[in-house]
Design an enzyme around this catalytic site. Structure first.
Site, PDB file in Angstrom:
ATOM      1  N   ASP A   1      -2.046   6.505  -3.220  1.00  0.00           N
ATOM      2  CA  ASP A   1      -0.859   5.786  -2.776  1.00  0.00           C
ATOM      3  C   ASP A   1      -0.511   4.718  -3.804  1.00  0.00           C
ATOM      4  OD1 ASP A   1      -3.081   4.223  -2.283  1.00  0.00           O
ATOM      5  OD2 ASP A   1      -2.375   3.475  -0.357  1.00  0.00           O
TER       6      ASP A   1
ATOM      7  N   SER B   1       0.821  -1.202   0.000  1.00  0.00           N
ATOM      8  CA  SER B   1       0.000   0.000   0.000  1.00  0.00           C
ATOM      9  C   SER B   1       0.862   1.262   0.000  1.00  0.00           C
ATOM     10  CB  SER B   1      -0.952  -0.028   1.190  1.00  0.00           C
ATOM     11  OG  SER B   1      -1.917   0.980   1.092  1.00  0.00           O
TER      12      SER B   1
ATOM     13  N   ASP C   1      -1.060   1.542  -4.244  1.00  0.00           N
ATOM     14  CA  ASP C   1      -2.047   0.572  -4.741  1.00  0.00           C
ATOM     15  C   ASP C   1      -3.419   1.192  -4.935  1.00  0.00           C
ATOM     16  OD1 ASP C   1      -2.535   0.895  -2.001  1.00  0.00           O
ATOM     17  OD2 ASP C   1      -3.326  -1.135  -1.790  1.00  0.00           O
TER      18      ASP C   1
END
Length: 438
Positions: free
Chosen positions: A230, A92, A232
């Site tokens: 971010d 992430s 992902d």
């Protein structure tokens, strides 16, 4: 093994191919027979993904590989592809040195505590149902998941006007946002649009410190807002047309106020600002608090009267669409709000805000420290909420101490309706933490 956002840590230390193989074996052994697998742009994800797929197939599960994709794309694809579970190889918003594994249900909700515990138990004890040579599962690719995700987002909005937008992808997997906005007729410019798991353009986590280029670009060009994701794209944050970063609590309040009406509830974690309570009260709605973590917000969002869920981290959930935090969906929802209601700076200005202090203090043995904090707080205060960490209501403000789910940190949050009181509550909370460590 699992934190609040799945497995996450340094590649080659915490997160290894051996661990990914074991998780794949455990997922298949737990009876998830058809599994969607995807990954973000980190190069380590290819090795980890191959190991995880090998573990799944070795225990008889069939795999549908959607390749490099945003986390919400993979989470939504579990249902679309009639699978039993989904796995995303991603860290992430963590730095390039890290990677991780997150597991998803067909509803779009991340694996809950009981599901995670079952996987962790199998990995710990090495209990897998390995098949013989003729029992391995199949593997096929599906390159259409991102297109399906884009189509689903387009169906949620009907833009009366088409704002101009700068989208900072952070070298991550969130291209679907720019594609959808372009197809809706918006004038779209991108920053850091080249996928690169080293994140050369800026750190993966989008916040006011890391988005200086986006803020300057918006401030000095004729655009209506900026969007950032971010690595992902499960998170989304924004910059208004003046180039000012929109505080995440304010963004939560805007989304919540727009989604809710009389009698509705909005789910958000215990560290959510009073800003959101007040915004909801103005429309006759209320806030229901959850532990920190999108899985807990998503779980509460399954209640019939919960119309929206969000976290100040930048994760936003519309339960009628999906139970996964969907950054591209949030981006399009925000653009639609600006198209309908006017400049983002004016929308931000319509939300009352209060001084809030957030700190992260590194500690050894965070579990033992939090146990000591809980004992101290129970002795000293009456209004204590132990839903996640300890949250103390002091009447004119509150403070929260809770252990990070992924790092050796204690998070400290304090808020009041004046800066002086917020500072005093922050000091009080830190003194409690120091006493607990002693």
């Amino acid at each position: 093994m699992f934190g609040t956002s799945g497995i996450r840590g340094a590649v080659g230390d915490v997160v290894t191919a051996d661990l990914a193989l074991s998780v794949g074996r455990a997922v298949a052994t737990e009876g998830y027979d058809r599994v969607v697998v995807g990954r973000d742009v980190r190069e380590s994800g290819e090795v980890l993904g191959d190991a995880l797929v090998a573990g799944l197939r070795e225990c008889g599960a069939d795999v549908v590989d959607v390749g490099v994709a945003a986390t919400p794309t993979v989470a939504r694809a579990v249902d679309w592809l009639e699978a039993d579970a989904g796995v995303v190889i991603t860290a992430s918003h963590n730095p390039a040195t890290d990677n991780g594994i997150k597991l998803w249900n067909p509803s779009g909700k991340a694996f809950g505590p009981e599901q995670r515990d079952a996987i962790a138990d199998r990995v710990e004890h090495g209990e897998y149902d390995l098949t013989g040579w003729d029992g391995h599962g199949s593997r096929r690719t599906n390159p259409d998941a991102a297109d399906r995700h884009a189509e689903a987002i387009r169906e949620t909005v009907d833009l009366e006007t088409t704002p101009s937008v700068v989208v900072d992808l952070g070298n991550g997997a969130g291209r679907v946002t720019a594609d959808v906005l372009d197809e809706l007729g918006c004038r779209v410019r991108t920053l850091n649009g080249q996928p690169d798991g080293a994140f050369p353009g800026r750190p993966s986590e989008p916040n006011e410190d890391t988005l200086q280029t986006l803020m300057a670009t918006v401030a000095h060009t004729d655009v209506d807002l900026g969007i950032a994701h971010d690595g992902d794209a499960d998170r989304m944050v924004a910059v208004d047309e003046t180039g000012a970063f929109v505080p995440k609590d304010v963004l939560l309040a805007l989304f919540a106020r727009e989604a809710a009406s009389e009698g509705d509830r909005v789910a958000a974690p215990v560290d959510t600002s009073l800003t959101v309570d007040d915004a909801l009260a103005a429309v006759g709605a209320s806030l229901t608090k959850t532990p920190v973590g999108d899985v807990y917000v998503a779980e509460r969002a399954t209640d019939d009267d919960v119309v929206f869920g969000g976290e100040p981290s930048g994760a936003w959930i519309w339960p009628e669409e999906t139970l996964c935090p969907d950054g591209p969906l949030a981006a399009v929802k925000l653009v639609s709000l600006v198209a309908e209601r006017g400049p983002l700076s004016e929308l931000v200005g319509s939300v009352d805000t209060y001084p809030i202090r957030r700190d992260s203090l590194e500690v050894d043995e965070k579990g033992a420290v939090m146990a000591a904090v809980s004992d101290l707080v129970a002795d000293r205060f009456d209004e204590v909420d132990a839903l996640d960490g300890v949250r103390v209501d002091r009447g004119d403000g509150w403070f929260l101490l809770r252990a990070s789910g992924t790092q050796p940190l204690i998070r400290v949050t304090a808020e009041a309706r004046s800066a002086e009181r917020a500072d005093a509550l922050r000091t009080e909370a830190i003194e409690l933490l120091e006493a607990a460590q002693g």
